[in-house]
Design a protein around this motif. Sequence first.
Motif, PDB file in Angstrom:
ATOM      1  N   ALA A  59      28.514  54.572  47.898  1.00 48.22           N
ATOM      2  CA  ALA A  59      28.965  53.443  47.082  1.00 48.22           C
ATOM      3  C   ALA A  59      28.148  53.339  45.794  1.00 48.22           C
ATOM      4  O   ALA A  59      27.883  52.253  45.291  1.00 48.22           O
ATOM      5  CB  ALA A  59      28.899  52.140  47.864  1.00 48.22           C
ATOM      6  N   CYS A  77      32.869  48.762  38.274  1.00 52.85           N
ATOM      7  CA  CYS A  77      32.317  49.297  39.520  1.00 52.85           C
ATOM      8  C   CYS A  77      31.954  48.174  40.485  1.00 52.85           C
ATOM      9  O   CYS A  77      32.261  48.243  41.684  1.00 52.85           O
ATOM     10  CB  CYS A  77      31.089  50.156  39.224  1.00 52.85           C
ATOM     11  N   SER A  78      31.296  47.143  39.960  1.00 57.54           N
ATOM     12  CA  SER A  78      30.876  46.025  40.804  1.00 57.54           C
ATOM     13  C   SER A  78      32.076  45.358  41.468  1.00 57.54           C
ATOM     14  O   SER A  78      32.026  44.974  42.643  1.00 57.54           O
ATOM     15  CB  SER A  78      30.099  45.013  39.963  1.00 57.54           C
ATOM     16  N   ARG A  79      33.143  45.226  40.719  1.00 57.95           N
ATOM     17  CA  ARG A  79      34.357  44.597  41.245  1.00 57.95           C
ATOM     18  C   ARG A  79      34.928  45.380  42.425  1.00 57.95           C
ATOM     19  O   ARG A  79      35.629  44.828  43.278  1.00 57.95           O
ATOM     20  CB  ARG A  79      35.390  44.497  40.130  1.00 57.95           C
ATOM     21  N   ASN A  80      34.607  46.663  42.481  1.00 58.98           N
ATOM     22  CA  ASN A  80      35.116  47.523  43.556  1.00 58.98           C
ATOM     23  C   ASN A  80      34.041  47.934  44.559  1.00 58.98           C
ATOM     24  O   ASN A  80      34.241  48.865  45.343  1.00 58.98           O
ATOM     25  CB  ASN A  80      35.745  48.778  42.939  1.00 58.98           C
ATOM     26  N   GLY A  81      32.891  47.244  44.520  1.00 57.94           N
ATOM     27  CA  GLY A  81      31.856  47.479  45.520  1.00 57.94           C
ATOM     28  C   GLY A  81      30.947  48.662  45.253  1.00 57.94           C
ATOM     29  O   GLY A  81      30.289  49.151  46.172  1.00 57.94           O
ATOM     30  N   TYR A  82      30.871  49.105  44.006  1.00 62.22           N
ATOM     31  CA  TYR A  82      30.005  50.238  43.655  1.00 62.22           C
ATOM     32  C   TYR A  82      28.828  49.776  42.798  1.00 62.22           C
ATOM     33  O   TYR A  82      28.971  48.880  41.970  1.00 62.22           O
ATOM     34  CB  TYR A  82      30.782  51.299  42.875  1.00 62.22           C
ATOM     35  N   CYS A  83      27.676  50.419  43.006  1.00 60.15           N
ATOM     36  CA  CYS A  83      26.520  50.232  42.143  1.00 60.15           C
ATOM     37  C   CYS A  83      26.436  51.417  41.175  1.00 60.15           C
ATOM     38  O   CYS A  83      26.989  52.484  41.443  1.00 60.15           O
ATOM     39  CB  CYS A  83      25.228  50.152  42.960  1.00 60.15           C
TER      40      CYS A  83
END
Length: 346
Positions: free
Chosen positions: A60, A85-91
């Motif tokens: 992620a 990215c944050s909106r889709n759970g990625y850092c």
Amino acid sequence: MATIKDVAAAAGVSFTTVSHVVNNSRPVSADVRAKVEHAIRQLHYVPSAVARSLKARATATIGLVVPNATNPYFAELARGIEDGCSRNGYCVFFCNSDDDPAKQRNYLRVLQEKRIDGLIVASAGDDAVLAQTLADSHEPLVILDRNIEGLNADLVQIDHEKGGYLATRHLLELGHVRIGCITGPIQTAVSAMRVHGFIRAMTERGIEIPPDAIVESDFSGTGGHRAAAQLFDTIRPTAIFAGNDMMGIGALRAAAERNISVPRDCSIIGFDDIELGRFTYPALSTVGQSVRALGDMAAQTLIERIAGTSSGTPRAPGRRRVVSPRLIVRESTATWAGAAKRDLAA
């Protein structure tokens, strides 16, 4: 730092039971789960992301490499990528290459060792080795802003040539003829395309471009100041197309130092539409598109590619997403005062 075995000992269970609680991989009784969660809180235990990624084959996390973190354009671009990215759970792991191909390659190696799920690269100039390095990697990839020849990857960029054309045509429509162009390193594709747009607009109007009307520098305020000063001290243009907004801001400074009033004596237009350009005095006219939206588009493109890769479907050819720029007229461009006199004389 507490380990999974420390938690297991404190809770009086096996470390595999702790793993099941942390990862929700198997049913665990409510009583055992409560003991394990209490031990985790007491010991401030943080599960190993690396170990979990080895099991899940996903981290992620996404790698981002930009050429110049001090340029507000790339800062805004990175913010748009982070939002998507944050909106889709990625850092996001953020790396700044300082326009250094060797540093860029080193960062790519480090990111790959971190087992990232995907990679976004705004390349540092032309680097023949980079294309091969990226071609040999297995991570889903998006190239941003600067295309890399010979690489089958998704590309997200603005239409640089059209932007240069729109900016120059705007100056021509204001009656300017003696127009200078200040550009970043001409060997980079971005610079070349923007200059091509400038030349196309001038050629359409039948205006000959003197060799000293195009000045090469670098994409910075300092570079723009230096290049504009050269134009003011030679051809004395009534208008300047700057290769990016930072160069345009540098040109505003060079004009002020010579008591050249903008836009009365000289109009200046930039490229990119960075937020800073709205707060200069006068506010900088520009061509571009929402930089954050461009970054968000790059993030969405990569996440779609990651989803397709994880589903096991065959890898599709790279997609090319070219965003059309728009003209944003502010205070730094205006009708040339000499245009009316010239028309009367004609």
